[in-house]
Scaffold this active site. Structure first.
Site, PDB file in Angstrom:
ATOM      1  N   GLU A 159       0.241  -0.901  -0.157  1.00 49.50           N
ATOM      2  CA  GLU A 159      -0.016  -0.589   0.095  1.00 49.50           C
ATOM      3  C   GLU A 159       0.507   1.550  -0.070  1.00 49.50           C
ATOM      4  OE1 GLU A 159      -1.890   1.320   3.487  1.00 49.50           O
ATOM      5  OE2 GLU A 159      -2.820   2.335   2.154  1.00 49.50           O
ATOM      6  N   ALA A 164       6.368  11.817  -3.220  1.00 43.67           N
ATOM      7  CA  ALA A 164       5.556  13.436  -3.728  1.00 43.67           C
ATOM      8  C   ALA A 164       7.204  13.482  -4.395  1.00 43.67           C
ATOM      9  CB  ALA A 164       4.944  14.358  -2.175  1.00 43.67           C
ATOM     10  N   ILE A 165       6.554  14.451  -4.752  1.00 45.46           N
ATOM     11  CA  ILE A 165       8.110  15.240  -5.894  1.00 45.46           C
ATOM     12  C   ILE A 165       8.111  16.841  -5.384  1.00 45.46           C
ATOM     13  CG2 ILE A 165       9.402  15.353  -7.908  1.00 45.46           C
ATOM     14  CD1 ILE A 165       8.929  12.621  -7.827  1.00 45.46           C
ATOM     15  N   GLN A 170       9.142  19.307 -10.138  1.00 42.46           N
ATOM     16  CA  GLN A 170       7.574  17.925 -10.685  1.00 42.46           C
ATOM     17  C   GLN A 170       7.600  17.861 -12.399  1.00 42.46           C
ATOM     18  OE1 GLN A 170       4.308  19.349  -8.518  1.00 42.46           O
ATOM     19  NE2 GLN A 170       5.097  18.587  -6.680  1.00 42.46           N
ATOM     20  N   GLY A 173       9.004  14.178 -15.407  1.00 42.01           N
ATOM     21  CA  GLY A 173       9.262  12.615 -15.575  1.00 42.01           C
ATOM     22  C   GLY A 173       9.875  11.721 -14.379  1.00 42.01           C
ATOM     23  N   TYR A 174       9.816  12.592 -13.193  1.00 47.88           N
ATOM     24  CA  TYR A 174      10.830  12.166 -12.358  1.00 47.88           C
ATOM     25  C   TYR A 174       9.688  10.356 -10.683  1.00 47.88           C
ATOM     26  CZ  TYR A 174      14.535  14.677 -12.299  1.00 47.88           C
ATOM     27  OH  TYR A 174      15.830  15.589 -12.814  1.00 47.88           O
ATOM     28  N   ASN A 201      -7.267  14.740  -6.729  1.00 49.01           N
ATOM     29  CA  ASN A 201      -6.369  15.446  -7.984  1.00 49.01           C
ATOM     30  C   ASN A 201      -5.384  14.414  -8.094  1.00 49.01           C
ATOM     31  OD1 ASN A 201      -3.816  15.730  -5.550  1.00 49.01           O
ATOM     32  ND2 ASN A 201      -4.065  17.975  -5.441  1.00 49.01           N
ATOM     33  N   ALA A 202      -4.484  13.976  -7.740  1.00 50.25           N
ATOM     34  CA  ALA A 202      -3.389  12.336  -7.917  1.00 50.25           C
ATOM     35  C   ALA A 202      -4.476  11.422  -8.752  1.00 50.25           C
ATOM     36  CB  ALA A 202      -2.636  12.943  -7.209  1.00 50.25           C
ATOM     37  N   VAL A 203      -5.438  11.387  -9.103  1.00 47.85           N
ATOM     38  CA  VAL A 203      -5.907  10.510 -10.029  1.00 47.85           C
ATOM     39  C   VAL A 203      -5.266  10.244 -11.219  1.00 47.85           C
ATOM     40  CG1 VAL A 203      -7.936   9.640 -10.231  1.00 47.85           C
ATOM     41  CG2 VAL A 203      -7.707  10.115  -8.103  1.00 47.85           C
TER      42      VAL A 203
HETATM   43  N1  ACO Z   1      -3.327  15.980 -12.503  1.00 43.72           N
HETATM   44  C1  ACO Z   1      -2.783  15.841 -13.835  1.00 43.72           C
HETATM   45  N2  ACO Z   1      -1.658  15.263 -14.596  1.00 43.72           N
HETATM   46  C2  ACO Z   1      -0.391  15.056 -13.565  1.00 43.72           C
HETATM   47  C3  ACO Z   1      -0.266  15.076 -12.308  1.00 43.72           C
HETATM   48  C4  ACO Z   1      -1.359  16.092 -11.169  1.00 43.72           C
HETATM   49  N3  ACO Z   1      -1.762  15.738 -10.032  1.00 43.72           N
HETATM   50  N4  ACO Z   1       0.670  15.327 -11.898  1.00 43.72           N
HETATM   51  C5  ACO Z   1       1.030  14.543 -12.665  1.00 43.72           C
HETATM   52  N5  ACO Z   1       0.838  14.690 -13.601  1.00 43.72           N
HETATM   53  C6  ACO Z   1       1.173  14.072 -15.030  1.00 43.72           C
HETATM   54  C7  ACO Z   1       1.766  14.477 -16.064  1.00 43.72           C
HETATM   55  O1  ACO Z   1       1.631  15.283 -15.838  1.00 43.72           O
HETATM   56  C8  ACO Z   1       2.878  13.671 -16.471  1.00 43.72           C
HETATM   57  O2  ACO Z   1       1.696  13.453 -17.626  1.00 43.72           O
HETATM   58  P1  ACO Z   1       2.628  13.469 -19.446  1.00 43.72           P
HETATM   59  O3  ACO Z   1       3.179  11.503 -19.200  1.00 43.72           O
HETATM   60  O4  ACO Z   1       0.884  12.907 -20.504  1.00 43.72           O
HETATM   61  O5  ACO Z   1       3.124  14.130 -19.956  1.00 43.72           O
HETATM   62  C9  ACO Z   1       2.518  12.142 -15.999  1.00 43.72           C
HETATM   63  O6  ACO Z   1       1.415  12.235 -15.569  1.00 43.72           O
HETATM   64  C10 ACO Z   1       3.597  11.754 -14.924  1.00 43.72           C
HETATM   65  O7  ACO Z   1       3.839  12.858 -15.102  1.00 43.72           O
HETATM   66  P2  ACO Z   1       5.635  12.987 -14.297  1.00 43.72           P
HETATM   67  O8  ACO Z   1       6.054  13.932 -14.304  1.00 43.72           O
HETATM   68  O9  ACO Z   1       6.642  11.810 -14.272  1.00 43.72           O
HETATM   69  O10 ACO Z   1       4.983  13.231 -12.792  1.00 43.72           O
HETATM   70  P3  ACO Z   1       5.681  13.705 -11.168  1.00 43.72           P
HETATM   71  O11 ACO Z   1       6.909  13.952 -11.102  1.00 43.72           O
HETATM   72  O12 ACO Z   1       5.190  15.798 -11.463  1.00 43.72           O
HETATM   73  O13 ACO Z   1       5.299  13.297 -10.192  1.00 43.72           O
HETATM   74  C11 ACO Z   1       3.636  13.582  -8.592  1.00 43.72           C
HETATM   75  C12 ACO Z   1       4.491  13.167  -9.955  1.00 43.72           C
HETATM   76  C13 ACO Z   1       4.242  12.257  -7.414  1.00 43.72           C
HETATM   77  C14 ACO Z   1       2.270  13.342  -8.084  1.00 43.72           C
HETATM   78  C15 ACO Z   1       3.654  15.107  -8.221  1.00 43.72           C
HETATM   79  O14 ACO Z   1       2.544  15.951  -8.785  1.00 43.72           O
HETATM   80  C16 ACO Z   1       3.503  15.419  -6.788  1.00 43.72           C
HETATM   81  O15 ACO Z   1       4.346  15.400  -5.932  1.00 43.72           O
HETATM   82  N6  ACO Z   1       2.262  16.052  -6.748  1.00 43.72           N
HETATM   83  C17 ACO Z   1       2.028  17.133  -4.813  1.00 43.72           C
HETATM   84  C18 ACO Z   1       1.673  15.964  -4.317  1.00 43.72           C
HETATM   85  C19 ACO Z   1       0.812  14.822  -4.230  1.00 43.72           C
HETATM   86  O16 ACO Z   1      -0.557  15.120  -5.297  1.00 43.72           O
HETATM   87  N7  ACO Z   1       0.552  13.390  -3.944  1.00 43.72           N
HETATM   88  C20 ACO Z   1      -0.469  11.974  -4.512  1.00 43.72           C
HETATM   89  C21 ACO Z   1      -0.564  12.136  -3.529  1.00 43.72           C
HETATM   90  S1  ACO Z   1      -1.455  10.672  -3.471  1.00 43.72           S
HETATM   91  C22 ACO Z   1      -0.555  10.194  -2.235  1.00 43.72           C
HETATM   92  O17 ACO Z   1      -0.195  10.251  -1.679  1.00 43.72           O
HETATM   93  C23 ACO Z   1      -1.486   8.039  -2.308  1.00 43.72           C
END
Ligand code: ACO
Length: 423
Positions: A159, A164-165, A170, A173-174, A201-203
């Protein structure tokens, strides 16, 4: 190896034929993840033509955005500018420092999560984390993100508690790479599923990482371990033991190559005919153009009707061209008067229709007014096929933008049925 040993601090190896210098080379080609079987019965290559290789048909891999991103990531890892590692609280100073850095990232990026709760889980000995660190100018590694999860070894799922990044890193691609490492690690532990309660919002991010809202894991395996709450969506990712999540582009390359090999048995995709001699091009007869007849036969088979070779030729004398235009005008007038034609009468106006991204999505727009203008020009539709191709593109654009089930697409198909009878 015991489960305890497996949970030691470790780095996951990366495979890939990646050079360390500069950007992705324009002719970069991936090595497929496995040997690809050749076509058993490819269409024979006629005399005078030559066979294009599967690699040649696919073109260089550097043209694909997902390959560019993957390449850059692997390159950064090989050069040591970023590191992904699995860390757990084993009381060692190095691990504790990394977990502290990760806790700080989570606290900043997940402000709705109580700080003590985050701290407790990150340092909990039943949890472990995949951590991303980046090398700074002073050659120190700073935590930039991570994924904290609890492996349930007996129930064979993990689970994800937090992911987070840092905001400065963000959407580069990380997050995707982090998830690939987490999948590889959980696979290595013998787990079959990853579950998470994703912030709403992360769905979309989780969906792109192969998670789904449909939970297929038997309830008995996860019930009591996972608590669902408001504002989150329970999501699941099924792990495939055969997939190397760190090298997905090599797997896609193998799949594309397989597809091309299969296509060679039913199409002429691999057959290249010599070009025409520019000196004699104007005088050449249709039946003498290498490959034209074979291509026509293929189209006839797929359409189930004969296409006379002459119908491909443009009439050269003004009288036949005039007759063709008269016929096309009659058909176009009837199409414009059809009850399903109204959405297609004028070019799409993004403001008026609300389709603000229309011209970003549809790269070759066409509509009945443009077709009328082309017909009025007199030199555009020199064959009926060119006219029909524009009408067909109008319908395809509609379906591509609106989707199969949209009512506008239904109107498009009504219109298509009508003009197919007329053509
Ligand atoms: N909404 C919509 N699309 C998103 C989001 C989002 N919030 N975040 C990333 N994506 C998309 C990107 O645009 C990308 O799309 P593409 O491949 O079509 O270009 C794809 O997802 C992958 O993106 P990455 O660059 O690999 O992801 P990133 O490094 O930004 O990490 C993460 C994603 C971890 C969600 C980051 O945005 C983050 O830390 N957000 C804030 C914290 C958060 O919301 N964490 C998740 C909470 S849920 C939980 O913890 C269980």
């Amino acid at each position: 190896m015991s489960q305890e040993d497996k949970q030691e601090l470790k780095e996951v190896p990366v495979n890939g034929n990646v050079s360390l210098s500069g950007e992705i080379p324009p002719d970069f080609r991936l090595t497929p993840c496995c040997e690809v079987p050749k076509a058993k019965h490819p269409r024979p290559v006629p005399e005078g033509a030559w066979e294009m290789s599967t690699e040649g048909i696919l073109g260089p891999d550097s043209q694909h955005a997902y390959v560019q991103r993957w390449y850059s990531m692997v390159q950064q890892e090989k050069s040591g500018s970023v590191k992904f590692q699995v860390v757990r609280n084993d009381s060692k100073r190095e691990s504790l420092m990394l977990l502290l850095g990760l806790k700080n990232v989570f606290v900043r990026q997940l402000p709705n999560m109580p700080k003590p709760y985050v701290t407790r889980l990150v340092f909990d000995r039943k949890h472990e984390s995949t951590i991303l660190t980046k090398c700074t100018s002073s050659r120190e590694y700073v935590v930039m993100g991570g994924c904290c999860y609890r492996p349930f070894l007996e129930e064979r799922f993990a689970e994800i508690a937090f992911l987070a990044i840092s905001d400065s890193e963000q959407v580069r691609g990380y997050g995707t790479r982090l998830m690939a490492y987490t999948k590889e690690r959980t696979k290595e532990l013998g787990l079959t599923h990853i579950l998470t309660c994703a912030d709403n919002n992360a769905v979309p991010y989780f969906k792109k990482q192969g998670f789904s809202k449909t939970i297929t894991l038997e309830k008995e395996r996860w019930q009591g371990y996972i608590k669902d709450y408001d504002g989150v969506t329970l999501m699941e990712c099924v792990l495939n033991p055969k997939v190397d999540y760190l090298n997905i582009p090599s797997m896609l390359k193998a799949q594309k190559m397989c597809l091309i090999e299969k296509l060679k048995e039913i199409s002429n995709i691999h057959i290249v005919y010599p070009g025409l001699d520019p000196e004699i091009r104007k005088k050449i007869r249709l039946e003498d153009i290498p490959g034209l007849k074979e291509g026509l036969e293929q189209s006839e088979r797929s359409l189930g009707k004969t296409i006379p070779l002459e119908s491909l030729a443009a009439p050269r004398d003004p009288a036949s061209l005039q007759a063709l235009h008269k016929e096309l005008q009659q058909i176009l007038t009837q199409i414009k008067q059809h009850q399903s034609a109204w959405p297609f009468l004028e070019p799409v106006d993004p403001e008026q229709t609300g389709a603000l991204d229309y011209y970003e999505v549809i790269k070759n727009p066409i509509d009945l007014r443009t077709i009328q203008e082309r017909l009025d020009r007199g030199d555009y539709y020199v064959t009926k096929e060119i006219f029909a191709a524009d009408l067909k593109r109008m319908i395809e654009n509609c379906e591509a933008y609106n989707g199969e089930k949209h009512f506008i697409t239904e109107l498009a198909h009504n219109l298509e049925r009508f003009f197919n009878q007329k053509l």
